[in-house]
Motif scaffolding. Structure first.
Motif, PDB file in Angstrom:
ATOM      1  N   HIS A   1      10.947  -1.667  -2.703  1.00  0.00           N
ATOM      2  CA  HIS A   1      10.387  -0.918  -3.829  1.00  0.00           C
ATOM      3  C   HIS A   1      11.122   0.402  -3.999  1.00  0.00           C
ATOM      4  O   HIS A   1      11.680   0.950  -3.050  1.00  0.00           O
ATOM      5  CB  HIS A   1       8.899  -0.622  -3.600  1.00  0.00           C
ATOM      6  CG  HIS A   1       8.088  -1.845  -3.320  1.00  0.00           C
ATOM      7  ND1 HIS A   1       7.734  -2.730  -4.301  1.00  0.00           N
ATOM      8  CD2 HIS A   1       7.577  -2.340  -2.165  1.00  0.00           C
ATOM      9  CE1 HIS A   1       7.039  -3.712  -3.774  1.00  0.00           C
ATOM     10  NE2 HIS A   1       6.918  -3.501  -2.475  1.00  0.00           N
TER      11      HIS A   1
ATOM     12  N   ASN B   1      16.473   3.826   1.931  1.00  0.00           N
ATOM     13  CA  ASN B   1      15.291   3.073   1.517  1.00  0.00           C
ATOM     14  C   ASN B   1      15.427   1.653   2.047  1.00  0.00           C
ATOM     15  O   ASN B   1      16.218   0.867   1.543  1.00  0.00           O
ATOM     16  CB  ASN B   1      15.159   3.071  -0.008  1.00  0.00           C
ATOM     17  CG  ASN B   1      13.956   2.299  -0.496  1.00  0.00           C
ATOM     18  OD1 ASN B   1      13.275   1.629   0.277  1.00  0.00           O
ATOM     19  ND2 ASN B   1      13.683   2.391  -1.782  1.00  0.00           N
TER      20      ASN B   1
ATOM     21  N   ILE C   1      11.429   4.278  -4.085  1.00  0.00           N
ATOM     22  CA  ILE C   1      10.724   5.326  -3.344  1.00  0.00           C
ATOM     23  C   ILE C   1      11.067   6.686  -3.959  1.00  0.00           C
ATOM     24  O   ILE C   1      12.230   6.988  -4.208  1.00  0.00           O
ATOM     25  CB  ILE C   1      11.124   5.325  -1.850  1.00  0.00           C
ATOM     26  CG1 ILE C   1      10.616   4.063  -1.163  1.00  0.00           C
ATOM     27  CG2 ILE C   1      10.593   6.557  -1.143  1.00  0.00           C
ATOM     28  CD1 ILE C   1      10.990   3.974   0.303  1.00  0.00           C
TER      29      ILE C   1
ATOM     30  N   THR D   1       6.046   4.937  -2.650  1.00  0.00           N
ATOM     31  CA  THR D   1       6.566   3.980  -3.615  1.00  0.00           C
ATOM     32  C   THR D   1       6.111   4.413  -5.000  1.00  0.00           C
ATOM     33  O   THR D   1       5.028   4.994  -5.165  1.00  0.00           O
ATOM     34  CB  THR D   1       6.092   2.548  -3.324  1.00  0.00           C
ATOM     35  OG1 THR D   1       4.673   2.529  -3.346  1.00  0.00           O
ATOM     36  CG2 THR D   1       6.585   2.065  -1.971  1.00  0.00           C
TER      37      THR D   1
ATOM     38  N   ASN E   1      10.380   1.597   5.855  1.00  0.00           N
ATOM     39  CA  ASN E   1      10.405   1.984   4.447  1.00  0.00           C
ATOM     40  C   ASN E   1      11.420   3.078   4.163  1.00  0.00           C
ATOM     41  O   ASN E   1      12.176   2.982   3.204  1.00  0.00           O
ATOM     42  CB  ASN E   1       9.023   2.439   3.991  1.00  0.00           C
ATOM     43  CG  ASN E   1       8.057   1.288   3.895  1.00  0.00           C
ATOM     44  OD1 ASN E   1       8.456   0.153   3.695  1.00  0.00           O
ATOM     45  ND2 ASN E   1       6.783   1.574   4.057  1.00  0.00           N
TER      46      ASN E   1
END
Length: 138
Positions: free
Chosen positions: A37, A33, A39, A88, A9
Protein backbone atom coordinates in the motif's frame (compact mmCIF):
# COMPACT_ATOMS: atom_id res chain seq x y z
CA UNK A 1 17.60 -11.98 10.46
CA UNK A 2 18.01 -8.99 8.14
CA UNK A 3 15.16 -6.96 9.59
CA UNK A 4 12.94 -6.85 12.63
CA UNK A 5 9.45 -8.31 12.32
CA UNK A 6 7.89 -4.87 12.82
CA UNK A 7 9.92 -3.42 9.93
CA UNK A 8 7.80 -5.05 7.23
CA UNK A 9 5.67 -2.00 6.38
CA UNK A 10 8.37 0.66 6.72
CA UNK A 11 12.03 -0.33 6.94
CA UNK A 12 14.45 2.37 8.14
CA UNK A 13 18.23 2.05 8.20
CA UNK A 14 20.35 3.01 10.05
CA UNK A 15 18.33 3.48 13.23
CA UNK A 16 21.04 5.47 15.03
CA UNK A 17 23.04 8.53 13.97
CA UNK A 18 26.18 9.87 15.66
CA UNK A 19 27.30 13.50 15.41
CA UNK A 20 30.39 15.35 16.68
CA UNK A 21 29.35 18.19 18.98
CA UNK A 22 31.95 20.75 17.86
CA UNK A 23 31.23 20.54 14.13
CA UNK A 24 27.77 19.08 13.86
CA UNK A 25 27.27 17.01 10.74
CA UNK A 26 24.89 15.13 8.50
CA UNK A 27 23.46 11.63 8.44
CA UNK A 28 21.62 9.87 5.62
CA UNK A 29 19.01 7.20 6.22
CA UNK A 30 16.92 5.07 3.90
CA UNK A 31 13.18 4.53 4.27
CA UNK A 32 11.71 1.62 2.28
CA UNK A 33 8.03 0.79 1.87
CA UNK A 34 7.83 -3.00 2.22
CA UNK A 35 4.04 -3.10 2.16
CA UNK A 36 1.63 -3.40 -0.74
CA UNK A 37 0.00 0.00 0.00
CA UNK A 38 1.00 3.65 -0.40
CA UNK A 39 2.48 5.01 2.84
CA UNK A 40 2.48 8.64 3.98
CA UNK A 41 5.46 9.61 6.16
CA UNK A 42 5.83 12.56 8.55
CA UNK A 43 9.12 13.33 10.35
CA UNK A 44 9.27 14.95 13.81
CA UNK A 45 12.40 15.88 15.78
CA UNK A 46 12.93 16.38 19.52
CA UNK A 47 15.09 19.51 18.97
CA UNK A 48 14.30 21.68 15.95
CA UNK A 49 16.89 24.27 17.03
CA UNK A 50 19.81 21.87 16.39
CA UNK A 51 18.43 19.58 13.67
CA UNK A 52 17.09 19.97 10.14
CA UNK A 53 15.44 17.09 8.27
CA UNK A 54 14.55 16.59 4.64
CA UNK A 55 11.95 15.61 3.63
CA UNK A 56 9.51 16.39 6.44
CA UNK A 57 6.58 14.81 4.56
CA UNK A 58 6.71 12.20 1.79
CA UNK A 59 4.64 9.54 0.08
CA UNK A 60 6.17 6.11 -0.52
CA UNK A 61 4.66 3.83 -3.13
CA UNK A 62 4.84 0.05 -2.53
CA UNK A 63 8.43 -1.18 -2.92
CA UNK A 64 9.87 2.33 -3.29
CA UNK A 65 12.56 3.98 -1.17
CA UNK A 66 13.24 7.54 -0.03
CA UNK A 67 16.42 8.98 1.46
CA UNK A 68 16.09 10.92 4.74
CA UNK A 69 18.74 13.57 5.37
CA UNK A 70 19.38 14.74 8.97
CA UNK A 71 21.67 17.72 9.60
CA UNK A 72 22.86 18.76 13.08
CA UNK A 73 24.33 22.17 13.89
CA UNK A 74 27.20 22.43 16.41
CA UNK A 75 25.95 22.22 19.97
CA UNK A 76 26.23 20.51 23.35
CA UNK A 77 26.54 16.72 23.69
CA UNK A 78 23.13 15.17 24.15
CA UNK A 79 20.77 12.47 22.89
CA UNK A 80 17.79 13.40 20.74
CA UNK A 81 15.43 11.50 18.50
CA UNK A 82 13.65 11.59 15.18
CA UNK A 83 10.14 10.15 15.22
CA UNK A 84 9.03 8.75 11.88
CA UNK A 85 5.23 8.68 11.80
CA UNK A 86 3.67 6.67 8.98
CA UNK A 87 0.35 5.31 7.83
CA UNK A 88 -1.24 3.77 4.78
CA UNK A 89 -3.13 6.31 2.69
CA UNK A 90 -4.99 6.97 -0.54
CA UNK A 91 -4.35 10.72 -0.27
CA UNK A 92 -2.44 12.50 -3.03
CA UNK A 93 -0.48 14.58 -0.49
CA UNK A 94 1.38 13.38 2.60
CA UNK A 95 0.30 16.49 4.51
CA UNK A 96 -3.35 15.74 3.74
CA UNK A 97 -2.90 12.17 5.00
CA UNK A 98 -1.93 13.50 8.45
CA UNK A 99 -4.88 15.83 8.98
CA UNK A 100 -6.05 12.98 11.20
CA UNK A 101 -3.43 10.88 13.06
CA UNK A 102 -5.73 7.85 13.37
CA UNK A 103 -4.01 4.65 12.33
CA UNK A 104 -0.52 6.13 12.39
CA UNK A 105 2.45 4.07 13.54
CA UNK A 106 5.84 5.31 14.81
CA UNK A 107 9.49 4.41 14.55
CA UNK A 108 12.43 6.16 16.24
CA UNK A 109 15.89 7.11 15.02
CA UNK A 110 18.29 7.91 17.88
CA UNK A 111 20.46 11.03 17.43
CA UNK A 112 23.55 10.92 19.61
CA UNK A 113 25.94 13.88 19.79
CA UNK A 114 29.26 13.25 21.56
CA UNK A 115 32.59 15.05 21.68
CA UNK A 116 34.66 12.04 20.62
CA UNK A 117 32.64 10.80 17.62
CA UNK A 118 34.82 9.48 14.83
CA UNK A 119 32.41 7.05 13.17
CA UNK A 120 29.53 7.76 10.83
CA UNK A 121 27.45 4.65 11.57
CA UNK A 122 26.51 2.86 14.74
CA UNK A 123 28.44 -0.28 15.75
CA UNK A 124 25.17 -1.91 16.82
CA UNK A 125 21.52 -1.49 15.93
CA UNK A 126 20.14 -2.33 19.37
CA UNK A 127 18.53 1.05 20.08
CA UNK A 128 17.74 0.41 23.76
CA UNK A 129 21.35 -0.53 24.63
CA UNK A 130 22.75 2.47 22.71
CA UNK A 131 20.46 4.88 24.54
CA UNK A 132 21.25 3.24 27.89
CA UNK A 133 25.01 3.60 27.26
CA UNK A 134 24.59 7.22 26.22
CA UNK A 135 22.69 8.09 29.41
CA UNK A 136 25.20 6.29 31.66
CA UNK A 137 28.17 8.20 30.16
CA UNK A 138 26.50 11.60 30.62
Amino acid sequence: MLYDLDDHNLFITPKIAYFPTALGGASRHMMVNGSSHRIAVKIKCSDNELFRVSPVYTLLEPGNAQRLQIVRDPGPPKTDKIVVIYKTTCASSARDAFECDLGAERKVIALIAKEDVTMSIAPTTNLKSILRQSVQKS
